[in-house]
Design a protein around this motif. Structure first.
Motif, PDB file in Angstrom:
ATOM      1  N   ALA A  47      -3.047  -4.391  -3.930  1.00  0.00           N
ATOM      2  CA  ALA A  47      -1.937  -3.574  -3.438  1.00  0.00           C
ATOM      3  C   ALA A  47      -0.620  -4.336  -3.441  1.00  0.00           C
ATOM      4  O   ALA A  47       0.428  -3.789  -3.818  1.00  0.00           O
ATOM      5  CB  ALA A  47      -2.245  -3.090  -2.026  1.00  0.00           C
ATOM      6  N   LEU A  48      -0.666  -5.596  -3.039  1.00  0.00           N
ATOM      7  CA  LEU A  48       0.571  -6.357  -2.862  1.00  0.00           C
ATOM      8  C   LEU A  48       1.133  -6.905  -4.171  1.00  0.00           C
ATOM      9  O   LEU A  48       2.322  -7.230  -4.247  1.00  0.00           O
ATOM     10  CB  LEU A  48       0.338  -7.499  -1.879  1.00  0.00           C
ATOM     11  N   THR A  49       0.284  -7.013  -5.189  1.00  0.00           N
ATOM     12  CA  THR A  49       0.758  -7.523  -6.485  1.00  0.00           C
ATOM     13  C   THR A  49       0.755  -6.459  -7.571  1.00  0.00           C
ATOM     14  O   THR A  49       1.350  -6.656  -8.622  1.00  0.00           O
ATOM     15  CB  THR A  49      -0.121  -8.692  -6.960  1.00  0.00           C
ATOM     16  N   GLY A  50       0.035  -5.361  -7.333  1.00  0.00           N
ATOM     17  CA  GLY A  50      -0.079  -4.328  -8.361  1.00  0.00           C
ATOM     18  C   GLY A  50      -0.990  -4.729  -9.508  1.00  0.00           C
ATOM     19  O   GLY A  50      -0.944  -4.118 -10.583  1.00  0.00           O
ATOM     20  N   TYR A  68       0.827  -1.195   0.000  1.00  0.00           N
ATOM     21  CA  TYR A  68       0.000   0.000   0.000  1.00  0.00           C
ATOM     22  C   TYR A  68       0.871   1.258   0.000  1.00  0.00           C
ATOM     23  O   TYR A  68       1.847   1.328   0.744  1.00  0.00           O
ATOM     24  CB  TYR A  68      -0.905  -0.012   1.215  1.00  0.00           C
ATOM     25  N   PRO A  69       0.496   2.253  -0.786  1.00  0.00           N
ATOM     26  CA  PRO A  69       1.269   3.501  -0.813  1.00  0.00           C
ATOM     27  C   PRO A  69       1.229   4.249   0.511  1.00  0.00           C
ATOM     28  O   PRO A  69       2.112   5.046   0.813  1.00  0.00           O
ATOM     29  CB  PRO A  69       0.584   4.322  -1.916  1.00  0.00           C
ATOM     30  N   ILE A  70       0.161   4.026   1.290  1.00  0.00           N
ATOM     31  CA  ILE A  70       0.001   4.691   2.574  1.00  0.00           C
ATOM     32  C   ILE A  70       0.114   3.652   3.680  1.00  0.00           C
ATOM     33  O   ILE A  70      -0.418   2.548   3.562  1.00  0.00           O
ATOM     34  CB  ILE A  70      -1.356   5.420   2.639  1.00  0.00           C
ATOM     35  N   ASP A  71       0.803   4.010   4.755  1.00  0.00           N
ATOM     36  CA  ASP A  71       0.995   3.101   5.880  1.00  0.00           C
ATOM     37  C   ASP A  71       0.118   3.519   7.053  1.00  0.00           C
ATOM     38  O   ASP A  71       0.190   4.666   7.505  1.00  0.00           O
ATOM     39  CB  ASP A  71       2.458   3.109   6.337  1.00  0.00           C
ATOM     40  N   PRO A  72      -0.705   2.614   7.569  1.00  0.00           N
ATOM     41  CA  PRO A  72      -1.458   2.942   8.780  1.00  0.00           C
ATOM     42  C   PRO A  72      -0.537   2.948   9.992  1.00  0.00           C
ATOM     43  O   PRO A  72       0.447   2.202  10.040  1.00  0.00           O
ATOM     44  CB  PRO A  72      -2.480   1.812   8.871  1.00  0.00           C
ATOM     45  N   VAL A  73      -0.834   3.790  10.941  1.00  0.00           N
ATOM     46  CA  VAL A  73      -0.086   3.777  12.195  1.00  0.00           C
ATOM     47  C   VAL A  73      -0.649   2.635  13.037  1.00  0.00           C
ATOM     48  O   VAL A  73      -1.857   2.572  13.282  1.00  0.00           O
ATOM     49  CB  VAL A  73      -0.232   5.123  12.938  1.00  0.00           C
ATOM     50  N   PRO A  74       0.172   1.694  13.477  1.00  0.00           N
ATOM     51  CA  PRO A  74      -0.337   0.494  14.149  1.00  0.00           C
ATOM     52  C   PRO A  74      -1.011   0.799  15.477  1.00  0.00           C
ATOM     53  O   PRO A  74      -0.710   1.798  16.134  1.00  0.00           O
ATOM     54  CB  PRO A  74       0.918  -0.363  14.346  1.00  0.00           C
ATOM     55  N   LEU A 124      -9.001   0.569   0.837  1.00  0.00           N
ATOM     56  CA  LEU A 124      -9.078   1.411  -0.353  1.00  0.00           C
ATOM     57  C   LEU A 124      -8.477   2.788  -0.095  1.00  0.00           C
ATOM     58  O   LEU A 124      -7.887   3.401  -0.994  1.00  0.00           O
ATOM     59  CB  LEU A 124     -10.526   1.533  -0.832  1.00  0.00           C
ATOM     60  N   PHE A 125      -8.599   3.275   1.122  1.00  0.00           N
ATOM     61  CA  PHE A 125      -7.910   4.520   1.466  1.00  0.00           C
ATOM     62  C   PHE A 125      -6.403   4.328   1.375  1.00  0.00           C
ATOM     63  O   PHE A 125      -5.681   5.165   0.810  1.00  0.00           O
ATOM     64  CB  PHE A 125      -8.297   4.970   2.871  1.00  0.00           C
ATOM     65  N   LEU A 126      -5.891   3.243   1.949  1.00  0.00           N
ATOM     66  CA  LEU A 126      -4.445   3.000   1.907  1.00  0.00           C
ATOM     67  C   LEU A 126      -3.954   2.827   0.478  1.00  0.00           C
ATOM     68  O   LEU A 126      -2.803   3.140   0.163  1.00  0.00           O
ATOM     69  CB  LEU A 126      -4.103   1.745   2.716  1.00  0.00           C
ATOM     70  N   LEU A 127      -4.835   2.352  -0.393  1.00  0.00           N
ATOM     71  CA  LEU A 127      -4.473   2.134  -1.791  1.00  0.00           C
ATOM     72  C   LEU A 127      -4.516   3.415  -2.604  1.00  0.00           C
ATOM     73  O   LEU A 127      -3.623   3.695  -3.410  1.00  0.00           O
ATOM     74  CB  LEU A 127      -5.423   1.101  -2.397  1.00  0.00           C
ATOM     75  N   HIS A 128      -5.570   4.225  -2.383  1.00  0.00           N
ATOM     76  CA  HIS A 128      -5.788   5.405  -3.224  1.00  0.00           C
ATOM     77  C   HIS A 128      -5.501   6.729  -2.527  1.00  0.00           C
ATOM     78  O   HIS A 128      -5.287   7.744  -3.213  1.00  0.00           O
ATOM     79  CB  HIS A 128      -7.230   5.429  -3.720  1.00  0.00           C
ATOM     80  N   GLY A 129      -5.564   6.768  -1.202  1.00  0.00           N
ATOM     81  CA  GLY A 129      -5.263   7.998  -0.483  1.00  0.00           C
ATOM     82  C   GLY A 129      -6.355   9.042  -0.492  1.00  0.00           C
ATOM     83  O   GLY A 129      -6.115  10.187  -0.094  1.00  0.00           O
TER      84      GLY A 129
END
Length: 803
Positions: free
Chosen positions: A278-281, A20-26, A344-349
């Motif tokens: 996300a992981l395979t594109g 994912y282009p965006i990383d969630p804070v754990p 989808l947020f982590l994927l698209h922002g």
């Protein structure tokens, strides 16, 4: 090797896997100090999780693992084939909670449970107690050998999915591998035995969740084979023996563009698709999941954030099919919807995904558990005449278990990073230690959200430097309740959000739903965001039949409802609210653990069509049914035409509804909707047609060509001489519902036999009307309609009057 710094839902992927282009804070980096969510977490810690563990003991969930460790051909396998998951879900919720409330005693209890779980695992890693405890006579849904019925009812892959989800959370929270190793061994067993290689079986999950879980396991372990297995499950779906819409197998997943079938299965699959994308594109996966999201949010999404319109099949309905009283909106589906939108947020922002996530979270998800943490809903309807009531648990405990695992995970949805940027997505009082590519930032958020729109943030970077702080500006604070045309505001916003840095107003950059402040940040910097919290009326798209002539009320992220408990006469459905009246706000700290109520002058429709002024009070939808069953409505009429005066009691409305068990045919399912219970056909709601499913009705789900029945039991013998039956008839992918081939009316005799009434009338089977039958008067305690369904068709009853 295990990836470091992984978060609860989507961990940082390795370079080889992309991600994912965006990383969630754990969740391990966030501590909630908020009153609103703090109470929910406290209830989860003190009530829900102990209750769930006690139910696992009381209902034999743990005993199943003990039996599996000591198998015998004399053991009778009972319960559901997915009962193991209740243990896994509870451990997952408890693991999340350990971050906010460290508890060595709880941690030790979990370890003792995991010892029992580990002992039940077979030498090659297979772990499915419904077979292992008695391999010669396993659960009826399990089949004679492994994976034989995994596409139907065995739930072997479903059990794996929840095991992996729980094991990952436990590992992150405690650093211990005891649960993770169990999950890895079972996943390895599946990877060896399932696939398109030599000596492998081609199978897909009947109930999805293994896809998203295996993608997660791939990231946690750094082993690509689990991601490959998840993609195999998805790529193969639609090409095996399972090809129905109910299980989203009617076409290959990359060719799907509409949400259909069982809503929980669907959103778990969509979450897995997002992970694989996300992981395979894989662009085909991205296109498919984007199209499905457009369909859900544009045509199949309730204003409360719920999904799944139909009780039958717990399923999505047709486009714009969003009935209120008969809405299913399963709690599990709301949780799955959060998973999808987070990914989808982590994927698209784009913040639009958080607009949906937040709406679901604050409304149709937490409505599924009582404020005290001890009562649960499966369905979360938007209207009730008092037939809905929370339950302390369920034999099929999917929703309580899911709430148990989800509630404590809320902290992981609050913050994210992208490069050096820090994104704030939810406004919840908390502290967070956030690591970006080039810095570490401590963020302290102070707010009384959702009651107040003022949010203060202390920004303390470890190293003074330039980065962007991106604050989500919710759609509800601007001009759109949802990012489609499914719902719209009647009023334009009266105020705009305001943003200050160190006391000075700033004009932030905007785009993708964020106000972005890029500057050199240093310790002691303070950000103040004020979101407008004015009361707004919401209008539904004209294609939504059940919402015509009605408006819903929203304040901040919260949808409001009117509950009988707060009205002078305890009634709601006979009221309407003119469009020109104003709402008064009042925070009531002693009510429902403290809520903002809204009051308004409305109208009451009397039985003689006269009107009288009444004061109506609304509460947040997420808090309804915490004081007992009562009338409730989210969508309120704006004129008398759409209000329903309280009908006078009738023989039918005062009777007990039930259905007598019928003999099952050899090819019929073992558990069907017509056994022992009945509902909906004596509520005195007048149907518009035989296809009107907007109000409660009784249906014989999955029954075709059989003889079925519905019954009334009176509180004392009654003389009756005629009945009127309004048949259900509509097309549905679980089986078409049609008027019966024939039917007959029976009464219970004084010697407790069923006897047919004597009549010269024809037993009518016409659609879109009441079918009247007069007969020689009888005095009886019970009446029964016995209907012979048409070959290949199911059926049901919308209303049944007795005279």
């Amino acid at each position: 090797m295990l990836a470091a710094g992984a978060c609860g839902v989507c961990m940082s992927a390795t370079e080889a896997q992309g991600g994912y282009p965006i990383d969630p804070v754990p969740f391990t980096s966030v501590k909630v100090t908020d009153e609103f969510w703090g109470h929910r977490l406290k209830a989860s810690r003190e009530v829900t999780i102990p209750l769930a563990f006690s139910k696992c003991e009381e209902t034999g969930r743990y005993t199943n693992f003990v039996k599996a460790a000591n198998p015998s051909d004399t053991i009778r396998v009972e319960g559901f084939s997915f009962d193991d998951t209740d243990v896994y879900k509870t451990i997952e919720g408890a693991s999340y909670l350990l971050q906010t409330y460290p508890d060595k005693k709880l941690e030790g209890y979990i370890d003792s449970v995991l010892t029992i779980v580990a002992a039940a695992q077979e030498p090659d890693g297979y772990l499915y107690t419904s077979r292992t405890m008695n391999p010669l006579h396993p659960h009826d849904w399990a089949g004679t050998k492994r994976w034989e019925k995994v596409e139907e009812l065995s739930h072997e892959f479903y059990n794996l999915g929840h095991m992996v989800e729980a094991a990952a959370a436990h590992y992150q929270a405690t650093g211990k591998r005891n649960f993770l190793d169990i999950a890895i061994r079972y996943a390895d067993c599946v990877c060896r035995e399932i696939g398109d290689g030599d000596n492998q079986l081609v199978r897909v999950p009947g109930h999805q969740i293994a896809e998203m879980a295996l993608a997660k396991l791939s990231i946690v372990t750094g082993d690509r084979k689990y991601l490959d297995q998840a993609k195999f499950f998805l790529d193969t779906r639609g090409y095996t023996s399972r090809t129905d819409k109910y299980s989203q197998a009617h076409k290959p997943v990359v060719g799907q563009d509409e949400a259909v079938g069982h809503a929980v299965r669907a959103v778990y699959m969509y979450a897995g698709m997002a992970d694989v994308a996300a992981l395979t594109g894989d662009s085909a996966y991205i296109k498919a999941i984007d199209n499905i999201w457009d369909n859900i949010v544009g045509k199949k999404y309730y204003i409360t954030g719920g999904i799944g319109a139909r009780h039958d099949g717990e399923a999505f309905g047709e486009n714009y099919e969003l009935p209120n009283m008969s809405a299913y909106c399963e709690t599990c589906a709301a949780i799955g919807n959060v998973y999808v939108n987070h990914r989808l947020f982590l994927l698209h922002g784009d913040a639009k995904y958080y607009d949906v996530l937040e709406r679901t979270l604050y409304n149709g998800l937490i409505s599924g558990v009582s404020i005290d943490g001890g009562g649960f809903f499966y369905p979360n309807p938007l209207e009730s005449h008092g037939q809905h009531q929370r339950q302390p648990w369920f034999g099929c405990a999917c929703c309580p278990g899911n709430v148990t695992r989800f509630m404590a995970s809320v902290p992981q949805y609050m913050y994210a990073t992208q490069g050096d940027d820090v994104l704030v997505n939810l406004y919840i009082q908390s502290t967070a230690d956030i690591k970006t590519d080039g810095n570490s930032v401590k963020l302290r958020q102070t707010t009384d959200f959702p009651w107040n729109g003022a949010v203060s943030m202390d920004v303390d970077p470890e190293t003074e430097g330039e980065f962007a702080l991106r604050l989500r500006i919710p759609g509800w604070a601007q001009d759109a309740p949802v990012p489609t045309d499914l719902y719209s505001y009647v009023e334009k916003p009266s105020a705009k959000y305001e943003l200050k840095v160190n006391g000075e107003k700033v004009n932030a950059m905007t785009g993708d739903g964020y106000a972005t402040v890029k500057r050199v940040w240093k310790k002691g910097d303070k950000v103040e965001l004020t979101l407008p919290m004015d009361v707004k009326r919401v209008k539904a798209n004209d294609n939504v039949d059940d919402d015509k002539g009605k408006l819903a009320i929203q304040r901040g992220p919260l949808m409001y409802c009117f509950e009988g408990q707060d009205q002078k006469d305890s009634l709601v459905l006979d009221k309407y609210i003119p469009t020109d009246v104003k709402f008064a706000e009042k925070f009531e700290p002693q009510l429902l653990n403290g809520v903002m109520t809204l009051s308004v002058t409305g109208k009451k429709l009397l039985a003689d069509n006269k009107l009288e002024d009444v004061t109506l009070t609304a509460i947040p939808y997420c808090t309804w049914n915490n004081r007992g069953a009562d009338q409730m409505a989210v969508w309120m009429p704006t004129q008398a035409t759409y209000a329903v005066a309280k009908p006078e009691p009738s023989l039918a409305s005062g009777a007990q509804m039930y259905s007598e068990p019928t003999e099952l045919t050899s090819d019929a399912p073992a558990a069907t909707s017509n056994l022992n219970w009945a509902w909906g056909y004596n509520d005195q709601w007048e149907p518009k047609s035989s296809a009107d499913t907007s109000k409660p009705y009784h249906y014989w789900w999955l029954r075709q060509g059989t003889t079925e029945n519905v019954c009334y039991r009176f509180n004392e013998p009654k003389e009756v001489s005629s009945v009127d039956v309004y048949w259900l008839a509509f097309n549905h992918y679980d089986g078409d519902y049609e008027t019966p081939e024939s039917w007959q009316l029976y009464y219970r005799t004084p010697d407790n036999r069923w006897a047919p009434v004597k009549t010269a009338d024809t037993y009518g089977v016409e659609k879109d009307k009441y079918n009247h039958v007069s007969f020689e008067p009888v005095t009886t305690t019970d009446l029964k309609v016995s209907a012979k369904l048409r070959d290949g068709k199911s059926g049901g009853v919308i209303e049944w009057k007795v005279n």
